[in-house]
Design a protein around this motif. Structure first.
Motif, mmCIF file in Angstrom:
data_model
loop_
_atom_site.group_PDB
_atom_site.id
_atom_site.type_symbol
_atom_site.label_atom_id
_atom_site.label_comp_id
_atom_site.label_asym_id
_atom_site.label_seq_id
_atom_site.Cartn_x
_atom_site.Cartn_y
_atom_site.Cartn_z
ATOM 1 N N GLY A 127 40.325 28.487 78.402
ATOM 2 C CA GLY A 127 41.146 29.510 77.759
ATOM 3 C C GLY A 127 41.187 30.811 78.526
ATOM 4 N N MET A 128 41.322 30.712 79.835
ATOM 5 C CA MET A 128 41.408 31.914 80.663
ATOM 6 C C MET A 128 42.793 32.529 80.533
ATOM 7 S SD MET A 128 39.574 33.460 82.516
ATOM 8 C CE MET A 128 39.199 34.671 83.505
ATOM 9 N N PRO A 129 42.878 33.820 80.227
ATOM 10 C CA PRO A 129 44.204 34.432 80.162
ATOM 11 C C PRO A 129 44.934 34.248 81.478
ATOM 12 C CG PRO A 129 42.576 35.928 79.316
ATOM 13 C CD PRO A 129 41.829 34.762 79.877
ATOM 14 N N GLY A 130 46.245 34.097 81.389
ATOM 15 C CA GLY A 130 47.020 33.818 82.586
ATOM 16 C C GLY A 130 47.316 32.337 82.714
ATOM 17 N N PHE A 141 44.918 29.580 77.276
ATOM 18 C CA PHE A 141 44.679 30.815 76.528
ATOM 19 C C PHE A 141 45.792 31.047 75.517
ATOM 20 C CE2 PHE A 141 45.813 35.321 76.186
ATOM 21 C CZ PHE A 141 44.715 35.755 75.469
ATOM 22 N N ILE A 197 41.127 38.734 83.018
ATOM 23 C CA ILE A 197 41.424 38.185 84.345
ATOM 24 C C ILE A 197 40.527 38.835 85.391
ATOM 25 C CG2 ILE A 197 43.134 38.394 86.190
ATOM 26 C CD1 ILE A 197 45.190 37.364 84.400
ATOM 27 N N VAL A 245 44.662 40.492 78.592
ATOM 28 C CA VAL A 245 44.829 39.521 79.671
ATOM 29 C C VAL A 245 44.273 40.078 80.978
ATOM 30 C CG1 VAL A 245 46.547 38.387 81.110
ATOM 31 C CG2 VAL A 245 46.753 38.287 78.649
#
Lengths: 512, 536
Positions: free
Chosen positions: B405-408, B412, A138, A134
């Motif tokens: 699907g961006m982490p956070g 995602f 990010i 993550v």
């Protein structure tokens, strides 16, 4: 208390970023500087409290994050991560200083940069693979905007190329992670699956990934997938093409942090994930990986030599220098690992300094054509002196920080001849080529130095204003660091020593 | 036969209790149509009635607590035609929440006279479609599958053409009807084959027939035909052509509704069919074959949707193709349901639908705002928007990144959980995960396109954007809720995943073949196989 301090370290930049966005735009720079100084102080106090003899991670926080699939929020520092965290904190202050004069919306710039910092800290502190992933991803997003908004003429192209390349890498990592999940949740002896990096290094899991184990086939795939994931980030030669574009288009402070810290994520992750998890696959394929590393050294150096754009030259020098990191890890010797790690720290200092030196001139000349410069030394002797220090440190002059890493990697490479089942001839050829890289590096740096700093002073640069105090402060800090880490490598090795001992045991090279 | 059972009345009452959500929807539909006789031209009253009805349906769906094995058995109502289980109940809850949000969105955006006059019609159609989708989530035999699909589709056709004087809406609606009727015919044809082969309408019986007779060609034709019908509702390739046109032409609220609710319901239906097959059929080859077929459908859909989306310049069409590719991801998830422990996949699907609902609602709401205030949906016209309204632009970027699907962000987590379930299905699963991730990589290109224009490209001098007038607080509330939900599910997904996990099981009941049970009442010979875990 230090446990929560580590958590605060990761999230303080986020708070600073939100403040930058909420408060008036002209306050943003001060907030950013304040935040970075606070995080630097936090980092230093963590470094002071760090017990150098301990092998495992310290200041560990463990919380359940997604209980459904046993994902944890687990962070901690060990010898592998602490020096890089310190590097991040220290560079961050300088980067904010380098970005002091940023013209377009400084508040958004600083906010994005602070978010990026959180991402970097997160990557270096995560002990859970999902959490790592993550943060790893990010950190791409602020970078995309930082290059895309404040970059040069081809900024959009460079930004999306950077994002897509690195994303392709992270996807390889994600596949491996899902595979590991599958393995650990179907293995009977573990209570449920795990993403914990430390638990994955345990003998029980390692037995599965060994050549005799059930998942040997998977381990070989996973090794290459994770290797590619991090090789793109490092970047290793065939996957490096995003780097020159990103660097050339990025504004100076962003180039500094990109070369100084973001590339290190790749090398760090190789040491943290790829090699400890799949050591048998690593030793099976070591020749291949080492060849890739050497290829990177030579190829990067030759490309750097051919550049007429000053910043591109420095960018290719990163490819070449990071090749030593790959090589040092690939040869699977203790000296090689130490050298690769030291090379990362050294390159973190020198590359940031070199990009800053280029930036100082670019801000005034508005071009970077090496052949159009000349005689800068006569114009600014002081600047010339610090430039010499910076570039020579990058070149690997003994007594400066670039030297130790390179020399240890080379030694480590030759040591590999002593490992069982290794063909000495191959090692010698490999080592010779890598050593030849040092000559090439000296070649392109000296040639560049000669064209830019030597010679007659040119008329068109007569009106240039001198670097101001802020710029000198950054140069001097980096220059002193380059010198300091060139003569006192124990500053780093004291911290890494115990963890590397453990790492060698995990990889199964305790004796070498 | 049913009436000869002395227990029929209590049985009926017990069954009715479990379909309370649907009953509430029907009652509300009637009430909404009565409202104009009381106060004509009023928006507030019908909206109030609708939201009240949906709330009651939501509570009713929540009230269905079936967790023990014994009570799961009672979840099969009306001679097994509907299966009320935790999976369908949670989906219905989500559906009602979503319908409430869509009604709110519709109320906020329209303020003119015709809007008020149309209110009861629109809301009645919306409720009707919701009713159909709610049935789809529970449909457990062929007849019910068909009825549910149709009762979801027919109001949707009308909804799609609701902007009566708009050419695009009419075109989209007509396309929708034509595609819908062809696919219904296809589905009916397939179902008739299935009935002919197995002699039963029950999904479980059809699955048992595969066990006894094997995969006969007729069975294959029947299954493929039925899958074709599902593909239409899912807008899966090659039945997807209606989707972009309908999405572009229909009012944005309808687009939002169709893009999430109708696909979610169809996914539930597909999952139920597959779950029945997966639980009862024990021939591994057949299972692998079905998984391959459905997986290929999903993979082609996802890839095609993404590839075409790369060329889109219109925000709504881009979102339409993005929704096609998301349907593809979910179909891929359904495909491996046959091969792994179903709980993982079912809960991942529920979580995915939950997240997907908020990201699409958010993205389409922003699209509606932009369309209304700037009069254009061309993404290139949004150049320089970030400077003028940073908040709105940032929100759109958040929704787009979540869709990517961006982490956070929640998107995602949805993909991650789905991937974690899929990877367990051996080679097929690994390949499907690979396809999913590859798609994710190149979808980035178009999901970043609005961000690219809004931030990186400076506004041209000759055509400056009319500024965006201050938005009503209600719009900010909807957008804020969506954004907060995405961060919440992305950063602290534990609550969401726990709920999804608790509800991640589906009831599968096999009714023995009719000839064995001539003298018994159908409703008494249920032999539930609650979970397939036992033999895997």
């Amino acid at each position: 208390m230090y446990d929560s301090l580590l958590n605060w370290l990761i999230f303080t930049p986020c708070i600073g970023a939100v403040l930058c966005l909420l408060l008036p735009a002209d306050k943003a720079k001060n907030i950013a500087l304040g935040t970075t100084v606070v995080t630097l102080l936090m980092t230093l106090s963590l470094a002071l409290a760090f017990e150098t003899g301990m092998q495992g991670p310290q200041f560990v926080t463990t919380l359940d994050w997604i209980p459904a699939i046993n994902v944890q929020y687990k962070i901690g520092l060990d010898g592998l991560s602490l020096p890089l965290v310190v590097l991040t904190s220290a560079l961050s202050v300088l980067v904010v200083g380098a970005g002091w004069k940023i013209g377009k919306s400084p508040n958004v710039f600083m906010a994005l940069y602070l978010f990026l910092m959180s991402g970097m800290y997160g990557v270096f502190c995560s002990l859970d693979m999902v959490l790592f992933y993550v943060f790893f991803e990010i950190s791409l997003l602020p970078m995309y905007f930082l290059i895309g908004i404040w970059g040069g003429p081809r900024k959009e192209y460079a930004a999306i190329k950077f994002f897509l390349y690195t994303l392709a890498g992270s996807v390889c990592l994600l596949i491996t992670m899902l595979g590991i999940y599958n393995v650990t949740s179907s293995a009977d002896f573990i209570n449920g699956n795990t993403w914990d990096m430390m638990a994955l290094q345990s003998e029980a899991v390692q037995a599965l990934f060994a050549p005799s184990g059930e998942y040997w086939y998977f381990a070989r795939w996973a090794f290459w997938l994770t290797f590619i994931a991090f090789a793109i980030k490092i970047p290793v030669a065939p996957f490096h093409t995003w780097l020159p574009d990103a660097h050339v288009e990025a504004p100076t402070p962003i180039s500094m942090i990109l070369a100084g810290v973001l590339l290190k994520m790749g090398g760090y992750a190789l040491m943290r994930i790829t090699y400890p998890l799949f050591p048998d696959a690593a030793s099976l394929f070591w020749e291949c990986v080492a060849t890739i590393g050497v290829f990177g050294i030579i190829y990067g150096a030759l490309c750097a030599m051919a550049q007429t754009d000053w910043k591109k030259l420095v960018a290719y020098s990163s490819v070449s220098h990071m090749g030593y990191v790959t090589l040092g890890i690939a040869v699977l010797t203790r000296t090689g690992f130490d050298g690769a790690y030291y090379q990362m720290i050294g390159h973190g200092i020198t590359s940031a300094m070199m990009f800053f030196l280029v930036g100082v001139v670019y801000e005034r000349a508005h071009h970077r054509e090496i052949n159009k410069f000349g005689g800068l030394w006569l114009k600014w002797p002081q600047y010339g002196g610090w430039s010499m220090l910076g570039f020579f440190a990058g070149m690997g002059l003994p007594g400066l920080c670039g030297f130790i890493g390179e020399v240890m990697v080379l030694l480590g490479t030759f040591h590999a001849a002593d490992r069982a089942g290794v063909d000495p001839t191959f090692v010698y050829i490999l080592g010779s080529f890598a050593a030849f890289g040092v000559v090439l590096t000296a070649g392109y740096i000296l040639w560049m130095f000669q064209r830019i700093y030597m010679g007659k002073s040119r008329e068109e640069y007569e009106h240039f204003e001198k670097p101001n105090a802020r710029e000198y402060a950054i140069m001097v800090t980096l220059g002193i660091a380059a010198l300091l880490f060139g003569i006192a490598p124990l500053l780093v090795f004291n911290y890494t020593h115990a963890t590397f001992e453990n790492l060698m045991a995990v990889i199964g090279l305790a004796g070498s | 036969m049913l009436l000869s059972d002395p227990q029929w009345l209590p049985q009926l009452m017990a069954d009715l209790k479990l379909v309370m959500p649907e009953l509430w929807l029907v009652v509300t539909m009637c009430l909404v149509l009565i409202v104009p006789f009381i106060r004509k031209g009023n928006v507030v009253l019908p909206v109030f009635v609708t939201i009240f009805g949906l709330m009651m349906a939501l509570l009713a769906a929540q009230g269905v607590h079936l967790d023990s094995f014994e009570s799961l058995r009672q979840g099969l109502v009306f001679s097994n035609s509907l299966a009320i289980d935790p999976f369908s109940s949670l989906f219905k809850t989500l559906l009602m929440v979503f319908a409430i949000l869509v009604v709110a969105q519709w109320t906020i955006f329209g303020r003119d006279k015709t809007h008020a006059l149309d209110a009861p019609d629109f809301l009645c159609l919306l409720l009707g479609a919701t009713f159909g989708m709610s049935l789809m989530a529970s449909a457990n035999n062929l007849i019910m599958i068909f009825i549910a699909t149709e009762s979801a589709s027919i109001p949707s056709y009308a909804l799609a053409g609701f902007r009566k004087k708009n050419k695009m809406a009419t075109e989209g609606s007509l396309k929708y009807v034509l595609f819908g009727s062809v696919s219904s015919a296809l589905m009916l044809y397939g179902m008739s084959m299935l009935y002919g082969v197995s002699g039963s309408l029950q999904l479980s019986d059809i699955a048992s027939t595969i066990n006894t007779d094997g995969m006969t060609p007729l069975m294959v034709v029947g299954l493929v035909g039925m899958l074709g019908g599902f593909a239409f509702k899912l807008s899966a390739v090659p039945m997807h052509f209606w989707c972009p046109d309908v999405f572009e032409g229909a009012p944005t609220e309808v687009t939002t509704f169709l893009s999430v609710a109708s696909k979610g319901a169809a996914i539930c239906m597909l999952a139920r069919v597959i779950q029945n097959l997966g639980t009862i059929v024990y021939n591994e080859e057949v299972l692998t074959g079905i998984a391959l077929g459905v997986g290929a459908l999903g993979a082609v859909t996802a890839t095609w949707g993404n590839l075409v989306a790369l060329h889109q310049t219109n925000l709504k069409r881009l979102l339409a193709y993005s929704s096609i590719s998301h349907a593809g991801y979910m179909i891929m998830g359904c495909a491996v349901l046959l091969l792994v422990e179903p709980k993982l996949i079912l809960s991942a699907l529920l979580f995915y639908v939950l997240v997907y609902m908020f990201m699409n609602l958010g993205a389409f709401t922003v699209a509606a705002v932009l369309e209304r205030h700037l009069g254009t949906l061309e993404i290139a016209d949004y150049a320089g928007l970030f400077k003028k309204s940073p908040a709105l632009a940032s929100l759109l970027i958040v929704f787009m990144l979540s869709l990517f699907g961006m982490p956070g962000l929640g998107g995602f987590m949805g993909k991650f959980l789905l991937g974690a379930g899929m990877i367990k299905a051996g080679t097929i699963g690994t390949v499907l995960v690979g396809i999913l991730l590859l798609n994710t990589v190149f979808s980035l290109w178009y999901y970043l396109r609005p961000a690219y224009f809004m931030i990186f490209v400076d506004e041209q001098d000759d055509q400056s954007l009319p500024g965006i007038a201050p938005l009503r607080p209600a719009i900010w509330t909807i957008l804020g809720v969506c954004c907060a939900m995405l961060f919440w599910t992305g950063l602290l997904p534990a609550v969401g995943t726990d709920i999804a996990q608790d509800n991640g099981h589906m009831i599968v009941a096999s009714v023995q073949n009719a000839q064995d049970t001539n003298n018994q009442h159908t409703s008494n010979v249920i032999e539930p196989i609650a979970k397939a875990d036992a033999h895997r």
